[in-house]
Structure formats: structure tokens, C-alpha cells
Design a protein around this motif. Sequence first.
Motif, PDB file in Angstrom:
ATOM      1  N   LEU A 143       9.843  31.015 -11.545  1.00 28.05           N
ATOM      2  CA  LEU A 143      10.592  32.323 -10.583  1.00 28.05           C
ATOM      3  C   LEU A 143      10.792  33.352 -10.217  1.00 28.05           C
ATOM      4  O   LEU A 143      11.568  32.962  -8.881  1.00 28.05           O
ATOM      5  CB  LEU A 143      11.556  31.454 -11.206  1.00 28.05           C
ATOM      6  CG  LEU A 143      12.566  30.117 -12.029  1.00 28.05           C
ATOM      7  CD1 LEU A 143      13.264  30.081 -12.686  1.00 28.05           C
ATOM      8  CD2 LEU A 143      11.654  29.165 -11.187  1.00 28.05           C
ATOM      9  N   THR A 144      10.039  34.137 -10.351  1.00 29.27           N
ATOM     10  CA  THR A 144      10.483  35.042  -9.456  1.00 29.27           C
ATOM     11  C   THR A 144       9.362  35.029  -7.957  1.00 29.27           C
ATOM     12  O   THR A 144       9.753  35.740  -7.284  1.00 29.27           O
ATOM     13  CB  THR A 144       8.916  36.196 -10.293  1.00 29.27           C
ATOM     14  OG1 THR A 144       9.822  36.707 -11.714  1.00 29.27           O
ATOM     15  CG2 THR A 144       9.262  37.788  -9.062  1.00 29.27           C
ATOM     16  N   TYR A 145       8.461  35.219  -7.866  1.00 27.87           N
ATOM     17  CA  TYR A 145       7.846  34.723  -6.562  1.00 27.87           C
ATOM     18  C   TYR A 145       8.442  33.665  -5.654  1.00 27.87           C
ATOM     19  O   TYR A 145       8.879  34.425  -4.775  1.00 27.87           O
ATOM     20  CB  TYR A 145       6.280  34.317  -6.521  1.00 27.87           C
ATOM     21  CG  TYR A 145       5.576  34.641  -5.402  1.00 27.87           C
ATOM     22  CD1 TYR A 145       5.644  35.722  -4.164  1.00 27.87           C
ATOM     23  CD2 TYR A 145       4.635  33.271  -4.879  1.00 27.87           C
ATOM     24  CE1 TYR A 145       4.906  35.811  -3.480  1.00 27.87           C
ATOM     25  CE2 TYR A 145       4.077  33.915  -3.356  1.00 27.87           C
ATOM     26  CZ  TYR A 145       3.981  34.368  -3.083  1.00 27.87           C
ATOM     27  OH  TYR A 145       3.001  34.623  -1.612  1.00 27.87           O
ATOM     28  N   LEU A 150      12.034  32.373  -0.666  1.00 26.13           N
ATOM     29  CA  LEU A 150      13.491  32.172  -0.048  1.00 26.13           C
ATOM     30  C   LEU A 150      14.179  33.147  -0.411  1.00 26.13           C
ATOM     31  O   LEU A 150      14.820  32.712   1.227  1.00 26.13           O
ATOM     32  CB  LEU A 150      14.235  31.700  -1.568  1.00 26.13           C
ATOM     33  CG  LEU A 150      14.994  30.798  -1.362  1.00 26.13           C
ATOM     34  CD1 LEU A 150      14.781  29.605  -0.221  1.00 26.13           C
ATOM     35  CD2 LEU A 150      15.856  29.874  -2.659  1.00 26.13           C
ATOM     36  N   THR A 151      14.273  34.009  -0.557  1.00 25.66           N
ATOM     37  CA  THR A 151      15.245  35.723  -0.174  1.00 25.66           C
ATOM     38  C   THR A 151      15.001  35.969   1.335  1.00 25.66           C
ATOM     39  O   THR A 151      15.612  35.959   2.622  1.00 25.66           O
ATOM     40  CB  THR A 151      15.412  36.637  -0.978  1.00 25.66           C
ATOM     41  OG1 THR A 151      16.041  35.942  -1.984  1.00 25.66           O
ATOM     42  CG2 THR A 151      16.415  37.442  -0.559  1.00 25.66           C
ATOM     43  N   THR A 152      13.306  36.426   1.146  1.00 28.82           N
ATOM     44  CA  THR A 152      12.790  36.939   2.722  1.00 28.82           C
ATOM     45  C   THR A 152      13.176  35.262   3.902  1.00 28.82           C
ATOM     46  O   THR A 152      13.971  36.224   5.014  1.00 28.82           O
ATOM     47  CB  THR A 152      11.394  37.235   2.152  1.00 28.82           C
ATOM     48  OG1 THR A 152      10.891  37.844   1.623  1.00 28.82           O
ATOM     49  CG2 THR A 152      10.627  37.556   4.278  1.00 28.82           C
ATOM     50  N   VAL A 157      15.856  33.315   8.880  1.00 25.32           N
ATOM     51  CA  VAL A 157      17.030  32.838   9.512  1.00 25.32           C
ATOM     52  C   VAL A 157      18.252  33.630   9.412  1.00 25.32           C
ATOM     53  O   VAL A 157      19.057  33.205  10.855  1.00 25.32           O
ATOM     54  CB  VAL A 157      17.022  31.088   8.278  1.00 25.32           C
ATOM     55  CG1 VAL A 157      18.089  30.770   9.596  1.00 25.32           C
ATOM     56  CG2 VAL A 157      16.101  30.463   8.162  1.00 25.32           C
ATOM     57  N   VAL A 158      19.221  33.693   8.644  1.00 27.63           N
ATOM     58  CA  VAL A 158      19.658  34.838   9.153  1.00 27.63           C
ATOM     59  C   VAL A 158      19.617  35.660  10.735  1.00 27.63           C
ATOM     60  O   VAL A 158      21.276  35.899  11.528  1.00 27.63           O
ATOM     61  CB  VAL A 158      20.164  35.884   8.135  1.00 27.63           C
ATOM     62  CG1 VAL A 158      21.893  36.264   8.424  1.00 27.63           C
ATOM     63  CG2 VAL A 158      20.962  33.797   6.792  1.00 27.63           C
ATOM     64  N   PHE A 159      18.734  36.295  10.174  1.00 30.58           N
ATOM     65  CA  PHE A 159      18.307  37.137  11.506  1.00 30.58           C
ATOM     66  C   PHE A 159      18.842  36.571  12.477  1.00 30.58           C
ATOM     67  O   PHE A 159      18.601  36.831  14.030  1.00 30.58           O
ATOM     68  CB  PHE A 159      17.064  38.714  11.011  1.00 30.58           C
ATOM     69  CG  PHE A 159      16.784  38.796  12.491  1.00 30.58           C
ATOM     70  CD1 PHE A 159      17.914  39.848  12.763  1.00 30.58           C
ATOM     71  CD2 PHE A 159      15.191  38.604  13.162  1.00 30.58           C
ATOM     72  CE1 PHE A 159      16.269  41.423  13.532  1.00 30.58           C
ATOM     73  CE2 PHE A 159      15.330  39.959  14.396  1.00 30.58           C
ATOM     74  CZ  PHE A 159      15.666  40.467  14.233  1.00 30.58           C
ATOM     75  N   MET A 160      17.133  35.896  13.008  1.00 32.56           N
ATOM     76  CA  MET A 160      17.353  34.586  14.444  1.00 32.56           C
ATOM     77  C   MET A 160      18.529  34.456  14.589  1.00 32.56           C
ATOM     78  O   MET A 160      19.496  34.027  15.864  1.00 32.56           O
ATOM     79  CB  MET A 160      16.492  33.959  13.992  1.00 32.56           C
ATOM     80  CG  MET A 160      14.904  33.809  13.121  1.00 32.56           C
ATOM     81  SD  MET A 160      13.717  32.827  13.597  1.00 32.56           S
ATOM     82  CE  MET A 160      13.325  31.745  15.268  1.00 32.56           C
ATOM     83  N   LEU A 161      19.949  33.275  13.875  1.00 35.66           N
ATOM     84  CA  LEU A 161      20.665  33.629  14.336  1.00 35.66           C
ATOM     85  C   LEU A 161      21.747  34.170  14.277  1.00 35.66           C
ATOM     86  O   LEU A 161      22.908  33.920  15.169  1.00 35.66           O
ATOM     87  CB  LEU A 161      21.853  32.351  12.837  1.00 35.66           C
ATOM     88  CG  LEU A 161      20.916  30.674  12.554  1.00 35.66           C
ATOM     89  CD1 LEU A 161      21.810  30.325  11.442  1.00 35.66           C
ATOM     90  CD2 LEU A 161      21.048  30.003  13.843  1.00 35.66           C
ATOM     91  N   ILE A 353       9.650  24.379   4.266  1.00 33.76           N
ATOM     92  CA  ILE A 353      11.276  24.154   4.577  1.00 33.76           C
ATOM     93  C   ILE A 353      11.958  25.428   5.693  1.00 33.76           C
ATOM     94  O   ILE A 353      12.590  25.387   6.482  1.00 33.76           O
ATOM     95  CB  ILE A 353      11.893  24.822   3.255  1.00 33.76           C
ATOM     96  CG1 ILE A 353      12.200  23.624   2.206  1.00 33.76           C
ATOM     97  CG2 ILE A 353      13.461  24.917   3.682  1.00 33.76           C
ATOM     98  CD1 ILE A 353      12.651  21.859   2.627  1.00 33.76           C
ATOM     99  N   VAL A 354      11.035  26.604   5.275  1.00 31.33           N
ATOM    100  CA  VAL A 354      11.490  27.625   6.206  1.00 31.33           C
ATOM    101  C   VAL A 354      10.327  27.406   6.922  1.00 31.33           C
ATOM    102  O   VAL A 354      11.393  27.893   8.503  1.00 31.33           O
ATOM    103  CB  VAL A 354      10.743  28.604   5.648  1.00 31.33           C
ATOM    104  CG1 VAL A 354      11.811  30.910   6.574  1.00 31.33           C
ATOM    105  CG2 VAL A 354      11.667  29.335   3.978  1.00 31.33           C
TER     106      VAL A 354
END
Length: 377
Positions: A143-145, A150-152, A157-161, A353-354
Amino acid sequence: MAFQLDNISQKVSVEKESTDNLAFLKKEITWFNNTFSNKVKEDFYTELGVLLKAGVSLKDGLELIENSQKKNQNKELLKTISKDIVSGQSLSEALKVHNQFTSYEFHSIKIGEETGTLAKVSEQLGSFYAKKNEQRRNLISALTYPVIILTTAVLVVVFMLHYVVPMFQDIFKQQGIELPAITKFIIKVSEFLSRYGLIIFMLCIILIGSQSFFNKKQRFKQFKDSMILKLPFIGKFVKLVYLSQFTQAVSLLTASKVPVVNSIQLVKQMINFYPLQNALETVEQHILKGESLSKSLSKHKLFDEKMIALVKVAEETNQTEYIFDRLNMQYNTQVEQKSKMLSTIMEPFIILIVGILVGVILIAMYLPMFKLSSVMG
């Protein structure tokens, strides 16, 4: 020498009732000062089993293990246990008063003392924690990678929005052009994030920080474990991990000549996963009514047909320990394979998804730009 496991259970339950008022304080102290982790327990029981098999006395063995510890907390705990043994207590009684040790460990050590197989039981406990730690490492590795990706992706997405979309929004307002529906939707999401983004972030931090508190609530834990089991890919993987622990525990208890009903009771105390605990509760009730273990397991969908079939064979051939050991090896192999597959599948899935999210944002921002350029042209 015969042992009375029922009497042990009764003593533990009486003492547990008498200390219920202090249980909250003990749990808090354990949370802030968790001395004996599963990794330390793996080394402790493995080394203790080797020393006892070599003919070293229990007191000398504990002193040797104490001297090998690096953390002062672990040394102090082992020193306290050694003093209790010198004062006339058994090892199981010395472990029982410390909340770092589970009921399963207490029962197992007690059985080893009464049957003269303490060295063997210690090695079995070491083996159990070794496999448990290995499964935990496999889960973390799987799950680490994907979690990093997913975090990145969420940050992008948050930066763009938060920064990019408002820049385009100002341009659209200045030009006064009619915006497509998808652009209006993205702008509304951006405005919502600007207004409530900090609040949402703080709520996430609070939820993560309070998880240990909520895990003590039975209803929350039942809901969380049930939801994990329903997750695609991850649910099946987690189920395999706990079935592996279940088969290993039954194999070890059977090797110690523990009756089936008592084995089920001990495994319930040892494995902290609600769907399995609930299933074992059902199994225990059916066994007490006179049904076989295989038939009792078949009453719950958590146990697969392969396990039920092999357990039935074990009952007919009186090879319970061997069959559960084989099942444990098979589940361990599946856990390793699933952990690699999980990491392989989740990585491209998250990237896809990203890519879709970023693509939708870009399209929503550039559609009005194309319309504007056509009007100006």
C-alpha cells in the motif's frame, strides 16, 4: 499433566471485572507507552524458546534476554517479570499483570507450564508473531507506493482547483462570455474548496488523530472492519491475512492439545478483527450444540469451501494440526502473491483516475478559451 483451561478463563474474567473501572486509564497508558511491540514479542518468545530448550532456567533466560534489550522500558519490564518469578509466581501470572501481553499469550504460556511444554509453546508464539509481522510488512509494502501516488495526485488536483482555476475564472469574468456547464461545475468546486478547504483539512487531521479513540468503541470498529472487508481488492487481501492468522493460531493450539472449543475462544481474544470474531462466535455456538468444526465453519461465508473441505478431512483422519498448518502455508503464499498484485493493480488505476480528473479540469478551463478565440477571430 492435565490442564483446566475453563478454570483459567474464569479467573481471568473475574479479575477483568474487578479492574473494569481502571481499564480506560490502563489503555491510555499503553497507547502512550507501548513497550512490547509485535516485533519485540517475536524476538522475546523465539529467544526464550531456544534458551529453555538448551536447558537454561527460566530466570537465567529472562536475564539474558533482558541484557540484550536496547530500550530501557523493555529492560525494566523484563526485570519486573524476573522479580515476580523469583518471588514465586509463574511466568503466566507474571505476564498477566502487564497490559502489554494479551489473553492469548497468558493462556498459551499457562498451557505450556501445566503440560511441561513451555519451550515449545514459546517457540510457537515466536513463530506466530514472526508471521504476523511478515504479513504486516507485506501489507505496508503493497500500500505504500499507491498511497504516495494518491497523496501526490490529491495535492495536484487541490493546487489546480485552488490556484489555477481562479486565474481562468477572472479572465472569463472580464470577457463576459457564456460558460459551459462543465466549467461552471469546476468553478463551483473551486469556490467551495477556497471557502471550506481549511475546515475540511482540519477535520481530516482530527479524524486521523482520534482514530485510536474511536477504535475503542465497539460499534465504530465493527463498522470500520465490515467496510474494509467490502472494499474491492483490499477487502479480499485483508480477509486472506486474517484467515492466515486464524489457521496458524488453530495449528499452534492444536499442537498444544487444546480442545477445539477452547481454541476458538482463544483465537477470538487474539485476532482483533470483528468479522472474524463474529464468525468464530457463531462457530463456537454450533460446536457447543454438538456440530463438527467443518459444519460449523460452513455456517459463515467468511470461510471458503477449500478450508471447510480440508477441515472435514482433518476430522476424519485426526490430522487437525497438519491440515491447519498446510492451510496456513497456502494462505501465507496467497498473501504474498496478493500483496504484489495489489500494488501492481492499484498503481495504474490511481494514475488513470488522476489523469481523468486533471483532464476534466483542463478541458473545463480551455473550452471557454476556444470559444473566446473564435469570437475574437
